[in-house]
Design an enzyme around this catalytic site. Structure first.
Site, short mmCIF file in Angstrom:
data_model
loop_
_atom_site.label_atom_id
_atom_site.label_comp_id
_atom_site.label_asym_id
_atom_site.label_seq_id
_atom_site.Cartn_x
_atom_site.Cartn_y
_atom_site.Cartn_z
N LYS A 3 55.87 17.61 10.61
CA LYS A 3 55.09 17.36 9.39
C LYS A 3 53.87 16.49 9.69
O LYS A 3 52.75 16.82 9.31
CB LYS A 3 55.98 16.65 8.34
CG LYS A 3 55.20 16.03 7.18
CD LYS A 3 56.09 15.33 6.19
CE LYS A 3 56.43 13.90 6.50
NZ LYS A 3 55.41 12.89 6.15
N ASN A 4 54.11 15.37 10.38
CA ASN A 4 53.02 14.41 10.55
C ASN A 4 51.98 14.86 11.56
O ASN A 4 50.97 14.20 11.76
CB ASN A 4 53.59 13.03 10.91
CG ASN A 4 54.28 12.40 9.72
OD1 ASN A 4 54.12 12.87 8.59
ND2 ASN A 4 55.07 11.36 9.95
N CYS A 55 52.05 2.64 -1.84
CA CYS A 55 53.13 3.59 -2.09
C CYS A 55 54.45 2.84 -2.03
O CYS A 55 54.48 1.64 -1.76
CB CYS A 55 53.07 4.77 -1.14
SG CYS A 55 53.79 4.48 0.45
N ARG A 87 50.09 -0.21 2.54
CA ARG A 87 49.47 0.87 3.31
C ARG A 87 47.96 0.94 3.10
O ARG A 87 47.42 1.90 2.54
CB ARG A 87 50.16 2.20 3.00
CG ARG A 87 51.64 2.14 3.27
CD ARG A 87 52.31 3.46 3.18
NE ARG A 87 52.03 4.34 4.30
CZ ARG A 87 52.52 5.57 4.41
NH1 ARG A 87 53.26 6.05 3.45
NH2 ARG A 87 52.25 6.32 5.45
N ASP A 140 60.26 5.63 10.95
CA ASP A 140 60.70 6.76 10.12
C ASP A 140 62.17 7.12 10.35
O ASP A 140 62.73 7.93 9.61
CB ASP A 140 59.81 7.99 10.38
CG ASP A 140 58.37 7.76 9.93
OD1 ASP A 140 58.15 6.83 9.13
OD2 ASP A 140 57.48 8.49 10.38
N ARG A 148 59.59 16.76 0.59
CA ARG A 148 58.28 16.52 1.19
C ARG A 148 58.32 16.71 2.70
O ARG A 148 57.32 17.09 3.31
CB ARG A 148 57.82 15.08 0.91
CG ARG A 148 57.58 14.79 -0.53
CD ARG A 148 57.04 13.40 -0.68
NE ARG A 148 55.83 13.26 0.14
CZ ARG A 148 55.11 12.18 0.21
NH1 ARG A 148 55.44 11.12 -0.49
NH2 ARG A 148 54.04 12.12 0.98
#
Ligand code: EPU
Length: 437
Positions: free
Chosen positions: A23-24, A119, A124, A310, A402
């Protein structure tokens, strides 16, 4: 529609699964694709809501997209870019879309991109992105919640990042691709996703060296020399780590395919210290198994190659039933222990003091109703549910959707008892709709 997971815990996960594209990484590859005044094709695209948001950002700019479900590929035709605006409705949904700023500056010499704001997991900020772009010569104003950037001429420069920010490194790399002369980013982020972005950019004609180290040098090239290409996204190391932990936590045995083990060295090493068996079957396949109770460990989250933030919540879930006391220090985000109250409701013994968590292992977790507060905290609660005695209900699945492709299907393929259902009708939804993209 309120979708929830219903999990019946206590089943060891067994079998074989394959990890999807990162994803990233893919989100930034899509941002980078607009540098080419032509067509790029990206393979190994995961079917995630975050990907959908990024593709909407590209569509709004005027790019044409073609998704091939069978190939898991997306063709981006960015021949015509008719807008330089990324609107708040999209950037606020998904912070990674802020990477379009550097790409637009490179391609169009102008960008109007919404500021992402804070968030759930922390403040961030994006100050390093802005300062770095100004150092390259962009004139930036912040008005009405938007970054307005104009950069008729970017000139390469030396930029030192106070911390190795992933997003800032990416935005600066993208902007510097077409700057005049060389740009040197010092204290750059070293994540595999940075290397993937640099490899993609070099494939389309950029000249970048040093990605994966703390110093990246970007020698500017003419925008007109960038060209069409095809590129395959690297595997998702965080998804891989999540499944490794799920097998270990349920005392199962599984084969995990399409992994780059070198991207998980630190994480796997910690799990081996806890008592897990993690073996390389071939360069992209690992075998994972565990017998008996795990032992506690301590760790501090760090930028790559350290312990990935993460995977912090996932590892915390493993510590909840390990033998002894484990201490976690979260060093990247101010508020990334959001899973703690729900883990406590499942019987975990966790003491939290600012960015430290002290976890005293209990014999068993017990099922409970819990709520996913963000992507990784949500995955950690699913793992807790799979490990617990009895039934767990996990709410707010949109956070999990997500970043985990067909999460429940993959867990079910491993024998996990997990179902998605709709609260209103109480009918199980099964796997996600593949036509989401
Ligand atoms: N920071 C600043 N100023 C800046 C930039 C960053 O203060 O200008 C701070 C942030 O507030 C944060 C820390 O630096 O506390 C690290 O931020 P970084 O910029 O490195 O992270 P990011 O680019 O916003 C990416 C991943 C995150 C992952 C981090 C760290 C994407 C889309 N997101 O975020 O992934 O946690 O790097 O590895 O690539 C996730 O996938 O769940 C996720 C949150």
């Amino acid at each position: 529609m309120t979708e929830k997971y219903k999990i019946q815990g206590g089943e060891p996960l067994r079998g074989e699964i394959s990890v999807c594209g990162a994803k990233n990484s893919v989100l930034k590859l899509f941002a980078a694709s607009i540098l080419v005044s032509g067509v790029t094709k990206i393979y190994n695209v995961p079917n995630l809501t975050d990907v959908n948001v990024m593709l909407q950002v590209l569509r709004d700019l005027g790019a044409k997209l073609d998704y091939n479900k069978g190939e898991k590929s997306v063709v981006v035709d960015a021949t015509n870019i008719s807008s330089v605006t990324a609107k708040y409705e999209l950037v606020s949904k998904m912070r990674a879309s802020f990477t379009i700023l550097g790409a637009l500056i490179s391609r169009c010499k102008e960008a109007i991109v919404a500021l992402p704001g804070g968030c759930a997991i922390g403040e961030r900020r994006v100050d390093f992105h802005i300062k770095g772009l100004e150092t390259l010569g962009a004139k930036i104003k912040i008005e009405n919640g938007y970054v307005h950037a104009k950069a008729p001429k970017l000139v390469g420069a030396d930029i030192y990042l106070d911390i190795p920010s992933v997003g800032a490194t990416e935005n600066l790399m993208l902007a510097a691709v077409t700057a005049e002369g060389s740009t040197r980013i010092q204290n750059a982020a070293q994540e595999p996703e940075i290397v993937d972005l640099a490899n993609f950019l070099n494939t389309i004609g950029a000249d970048i060296n040093g990605a994966g180290t703390s110093e990246i040098v970007i020698n500017g090239v003419k925008q007109s020399s960038l060209h069409s290409a095809e590129y395959t996204t690297i595997p998702d190391r965080i998804e891989a780590g999540t499944f490794i932990a799920a097998v270990v936590g349920t005392r199962g045995k599984a084969v995990i395919k399409n992994v780059y083990p070198a991207h998980l060295t630190f994480f796997n090493d910690k799990l081996i210290k806890m008592g897990a068996n993690i073996k390389l079957a071939d360069p992209t396949t690992i075998e994972v198994s565990t017998k008996g109770r795990l032992n506690s460990i301590n760790f501090v989250t760090q930028p790559y190659p350290g312990f990935p933030t993460d995977l912090q919540a996932i590892a915390m879930t493993l510590l909840t039933t390990a033998n002894g006391v484990g201490i976690i220090t979260e060093s990247l985000y101010e508020n990334r222990f959001m899973q703690v109250p729900d883990l406590r409701r499942m019987g975990a013994d966790i003491h939290q003091d600012r960015n430290h968590a002290i976890i005293k292992g209990v014999k068993n977790l017990t099922g409970a109703n819990v709520v996913a507060s963000d992507l990784r905290a949500g995955a950690a609660l699913v793992l807790a549910g799979l490990m617990a005695n009895g039934e767990t209900i996990v709410e707010k699945l949109h956070h999990i959707d997500r970043g985990y492709e067909f999460f429940e299907k993959k867990l079910r393929d491993l024998g996990g008892k997990i179902q998605r259902y709709n609260d209103e009708t109480n009918i199980e939804q099964g796997v996600l709709n593949e036509s989401r993209l």
